[in-house]
Design an enzyme around this catalytic site. Structure first.
Site, PDB file in Angstrom:
ATOM      1  N   GLU A 152      -0.029 -30.942  10.738  1.00 48.93           N
ATOM      2  CA  GLU A 152       0.775 -30.429   9.608  1.00 48.93           C
ATOM      3  C   GLU A 152       2.047 -31.244   9.476  1.00 48.93           C
ATOM      4  OE1 GLU A 152       3.843 -28.881  10.190  1.00 48.93           O
ATOM      5  OE2 GLU A 152       3.762 -28.888  12.370  1.00 48.93           O
ATOM      6  N   LEU A 154       4.720 -29.771   7.638  1.00 47.10           N
ATOM      7  CA  LEU A 154       5.472 -28.777   6.857  1.00 47.10           C
ATOM      8  C   LEU A 154       6.957 -28.904   7.123  1.00 47.10           C
ATOM      9  CD1 LEU A 154       3.236 -25.634   7.397  1.00 47.10           C
ATOM     10  CD2 LEU A 154       3.144 -27.343   5.580  1.00 47.10           C
ATOM     11  N   PHE A 254      15.585 -40.235   5.360  1.00 49.95           N
ATOM     12  CA  PHE A 254      16.399 -39.300   6.153  1.00 49.95           C
ATOM     13  C   PHE A 254      17.637 -40.017   6.671  1.00 49.95           C
ATOM     14  CE2 PHE A 254      13.935 -35.293   7.545  1.00 49.95           C
ATOM     15  CZ  PHE A 254      13.610 -35.048   6.218  1.00 49.95           C
ATOM     16  N   GLY A 262      18.098 -30.812  14.142  1.00 46.25           N
ATOM     17  CA  GLY A 262      17.718 -29.708  15.027  1.00 46.25           C
ATOM     18  C   GLY A 262      16.372 -29.209  14.546  1.00 46.25           C
ATOM     19  N   CYS A 265      10.721 -28.876  15.180  1.00 46.26           N
ATOM     20  CA  CYS A 265       9.871 -30.047  15.439  1.00 46.26           C
ATOM     21  C   CYS A 265      10.594 -31.255  16.026  1.00 46.26           C
ATOM     22  CB  CYS A 265       9.183 -30.476  14.157  1.00 46.26           C
ATOM     23  SG  CYS A 265       7.959 -29.313  13.604  1.00 46.26           S
TER      24      CYS A 265
HETATM   25  C1  UDX Z   1      10.478 -31.618  10.040  1.00 49.56           C
HETATM   26  C2  UDX Z   1       9.657 -32.662   9.269  1.00 49.56           C
HETATM   27  O1  UDX Z   1      10.363 -33.038   8.084  1.00 49.56           O
HETATM   28  C3  UDX Z   1       8.292 -32.129   8.960  1.00 49.56           C
HETATM   29  O2  UDX Z   1       7.515 -33.125   8.295  1.00 49.56           O
HETATM   30  C4  UDX Z   1       7.622 -31.720  10.277  1.00 49.56           C
HETATM   31  O3  UDX Z   1       6.317 -31.272  10.103  1.00 49.56           O
HETATM   32  C5  UDX Z   1       8.467 -30.669  10.979  1.00 49.56           C
HETATM   33  O4  UDX Z   1       9.779 -31.198  11.198  1.00 49.56           O
HETATM   34  P1  UDX Z   1      11.923 -29.462   9.438  1.00 49.56           P
HETATM   35  O5  UDX Z   1      12.189 -29.355  10.897  1.00 49.56           O
HETATM   36  O6  UDX Z   1      11.533 -28.237   8.700  1.00 49.56           O
HETATM   37  O7  UDX Z   1      10.741 -30.521   9.175  1.00 49.56           O
HETATM   38  O8  UDX Z   1      13.252 -29.977   8.753  1.00 49.56           O
HETATM   39  P2  UDX Z   1      13.792 -31.302   8.052  1.00 49.56           P
HETATM   40  O9  UDX Z   1      14.150 -30.984   6.652  1.00 49.56           O
HETATM   41  O10 UDX Z   1      12.905 -32.439   8.266  1.00 49.56           O
HETATM   42  O11 UDX Z   1      15.172 -31.510   8.841  1.00 49.56           O
HETATM   43  C6  UDX Z   1      15.205 -31.616  10.254  1.00 49.56           C
HETATM   44  C7  UDX Z   1      16.622 -31.761  10.749  1.00 49.56           C
HETATM   45  O12 UDX Z   1      17.131 -33.041  10.443  1.00 49.56           O
HETATM   46  C8  UDX Z   1      17.616 -30.764  10.182  1.00 49.56           C
HETATM   47  O13 UDX Z   1      18.464 -30.317  11.203  1.00 49.56           O
HETATM   48  C9  UDX Z   1      18.384 -31.574   9.160  1.00 49.56           C
HETATM   49  O14 UDX Z   1      19.698 -31.091   8.962  1.00 49.56           O
HETATM   50  C10 UDX Z   1      18.406 -32.939   9.818  1.00 49.56           C
HETATM   51  N1  UDX Z   1      18.537 -34.043   8.863  1.00 49.56           N
HETATM   52  C11 UDX Z   1      17.542 -34.302   7.960  1.00 49.56           C
HETATM   53  C12 UDX Z   1      19.660 -34.864   8.908  1.00 49.56           C
HETATM   54  O15 UDX Z   1      20.573 -34.672   9.713  1.00 49.56           O
HETATM   55  N2  UDX Z   1      19.735 -35.911   8.034  1.00 49.56           N
HETATM   56  C13 UDX Z   1      18.758 -36.196   7.130  1.00 49.56           C
HETATM   57  O16 UDX Z   1      18.897 -37.174   6.388  1.00 49.56           O
HETATM   58  C14 UDX Z   1      17.635 -35.356   7.093  1.00 49.56           C
END
Ligand code: UDX
Length: 444
Positions: A152, A154, A254, A262, A265
């Site tokens: 996944e 997600l 990203f 955090g 995942c």
């Molecule tokens: C992530 C992956 O995106 C997803 O594909 C996987 O299956 C599960 O892990 P998620 O944990 O829901 O998803 O959140 P995501 O939106 O990816 O953000 C993860 C973390 O990175 C957050 O703490 C967010 O604040 C941080 N982040 C994200 C940054 O600090 N900078 C960015 O540019 C993007």
């Protein structure tokens, strides 16, 4: 499209989103969990966590007769051709993946199999887990079955969209997979428009780690650039904007600087890949650095708070946002946890607010911090406000009111949600992450 009967084993985050989305696509889905209370609540339409659109999707698909819940495994597996394994895969103390729940679920499934089932592994699992699933089932069941790895991707808060409109679908097959099995798996996603990448089990399992770890490395990369920006007086937001305009990097990269990643995942998967690599004799040094930079960002944030309030002991500090990212109540490995601990060590009195994560936060911080529903009441009388999560509502705060309520006009923006010039013109001592030359800023 053929309607398939699907069982989802493990009604956690991945399981429920997967189940509800397959039901939406027209399949007959039974979501199973060993937690009877969770299943009873789901039968009443109560989801165990907050995810935008999920409760209504569950209600809609239950009403249509495409989705049901059961804590009885034989009932859940009865007449089902495809079984998704979506149980939790927590971390062991050393960062490796704890497969206890996967193994237990597969053993239970094996005792109810009749032949011809396709077991699909969807949880993020170490490379080789599909083989392990085959071995566990083979010891208990002599009929035919197949194992497919279908990781996944997600993203919380947009999980339904991520499922129904994914960038790609990965299908990892065993060596002797039959065309019929391939067809069934593809059929499940017939209504989803996305490129399908078909490969072997191992490659599919690795793709999941590679994808997540690649994204974490982007975040730590931009956070390192942010550190440089602070030293040389550059603005990381404009650096990121320029990078995103490069089509090889892209608008969705990203590379938003801040207090780091955090969540469920990223932290877990990077640690797991470090261990997986170690076990096969490869030291994936690159990942150690990604992790280290991520941890440092929290310390950098607290340093900025200390810069604005050098004697923090006994002083009220307001934190806006606690969840690891906006639009979720998920507190797992949220940067707020580390930041709160560090501030508490310095003796700060923490007052925090979050639109939905307070209930979960209470399980972590207990009574050691004060919780506020209203951001303004958290801010009132504080010596400094820290932006922890970029919830849209914090971007729309009445800044004059914020200034009036604060004891000192200090803001540390851990997510770069405001414009530094505007904030400074409005009279704030405003520090962000990687935006300009912080040494020049005069603290009132
Ligand atoms: C992530 C992956 O995106 C997803 O594909 C996987 O299956 C599960 O892990 P998620 O944990 O829901 O998803 O959140 P995501 O939106 O990816 O953000 C993860 C973390 O990175 C957050 O703490 C967010 O604040 C941080 N982040 C994200 C940054 O600090 N900078 C960015 O540019 C993007």
């Amino acid at each position: 499209m053929k309607k398939h009967s699907i069982a989802i084993i493990g009604s956690g985050y991945v399981g429920l989103v997967t189940g509800a989305c397959f039901a939406k696509l027209g399949h007959a889905v039974t979501c199973h969990d060993i937690d009877k209370r969770k299943i009873r609540n789901l039968q009443k339409g109560i989801a165990p966590f907050f995810e935008p659109g999920l409760t209504s999707l569950i209600k809609e698909t239950v009403k249509k007769g495409n989705l049901r819940f059961s804590s009885d495994l034989s009932e859940a597996l009865y007449g089902v051709s495809v079984i998704f394994i979506t149980v939790g895969t927590p971390s062991n103390k050393d960062g490796s993946v704890d497969l206890t729940y996967v193994k237990a679920a597969v053993k239970d499934i094996a005792s109810h199999m009749r032949g011809g089932e396709i077991l699909v592994s969807k949880s993020t699992v170490p490379i080789g887990t599909s083989l392990l699933i085959r071995r566990i089932v083979s010891k208990r069941f002599s009929g035919k079955f197949s194992v497919v790895s279908n990781p996944e991707f997600l993203q919380e808060a947009v999980a339904i969209k991520a499922f129904l409109e994914p960038d790609r679908i990965i299908m990892g097959y065993e060596d002797l997979v039959t065309p019929k099995v391939k067809k069934t798996i593809k059929d499940l996603y017939a209504k989803v428009k996305a490129p399908i990448i078909e490969t072997d089990n191992r490659t599919a399992e690795l793709i999941k780690y590679a994808a997540n770890v690649f994204l974490t490395s982007q975040i730590s990369f931009i956070n390192s650039i942010a550190r440089l920006c602070e030293e040389i007086g550059a603005d990381v937001e404009l650096v990121a904007k320029a990078l995103k305009a490069d089509k090889r990097i892209g608008q969705r990269a990203f590379i938003n600087a801040g207090i780091g990643y955090g969540g469920l995942c990223f932290p877990k998967d990077i640690r797991a890949l470090i261990r997986i690599s170690e076990r096969i004799g490869y030291k994936f040094k690159f990942l150690d650095v990604v992790e280290e930079v991520n941890k440092e960002q929290r310390a950098v944030f607290v340093e900025k708070m200390k810069r604005l309030v050098p004697k923090i002991r006994g002083k009220k500090i307001a934190l806006l946002g606690l969840s690891f990212k906006p639009k979720t109540d998920d507190m797992r490995e949220a940067p707020s946890i580390d930041i709160v601990k560090r501030l508490q060590k310095l003796g700060a009195k923490i007052h925090a607010t979050d639109p939905v994560a307070i209930t979960n936060a209470k399980q972590i911080f207990g009574k050691s911090i004060t919780y506020h529903k209203n951001p303004y009441s958290a801010i009132k009388g504080a010596y400094v406000v820290g932006i922890i999560t970029e919830w849209p509502q914090y971007k729309k705060l009445n800044l004059q009111k914020v200034k009036r309520l604060l004891r000192l006009p200090n803001i540390v923006d851990g997510r770069n949600i405001y414009e530094p010039d505007k904030m400074r013109r409005a009279g704030f001592n405003y520090l962000a992450m990687g935006r300009g030359y912080i040494r020049d800023i005069k603290v009132k």
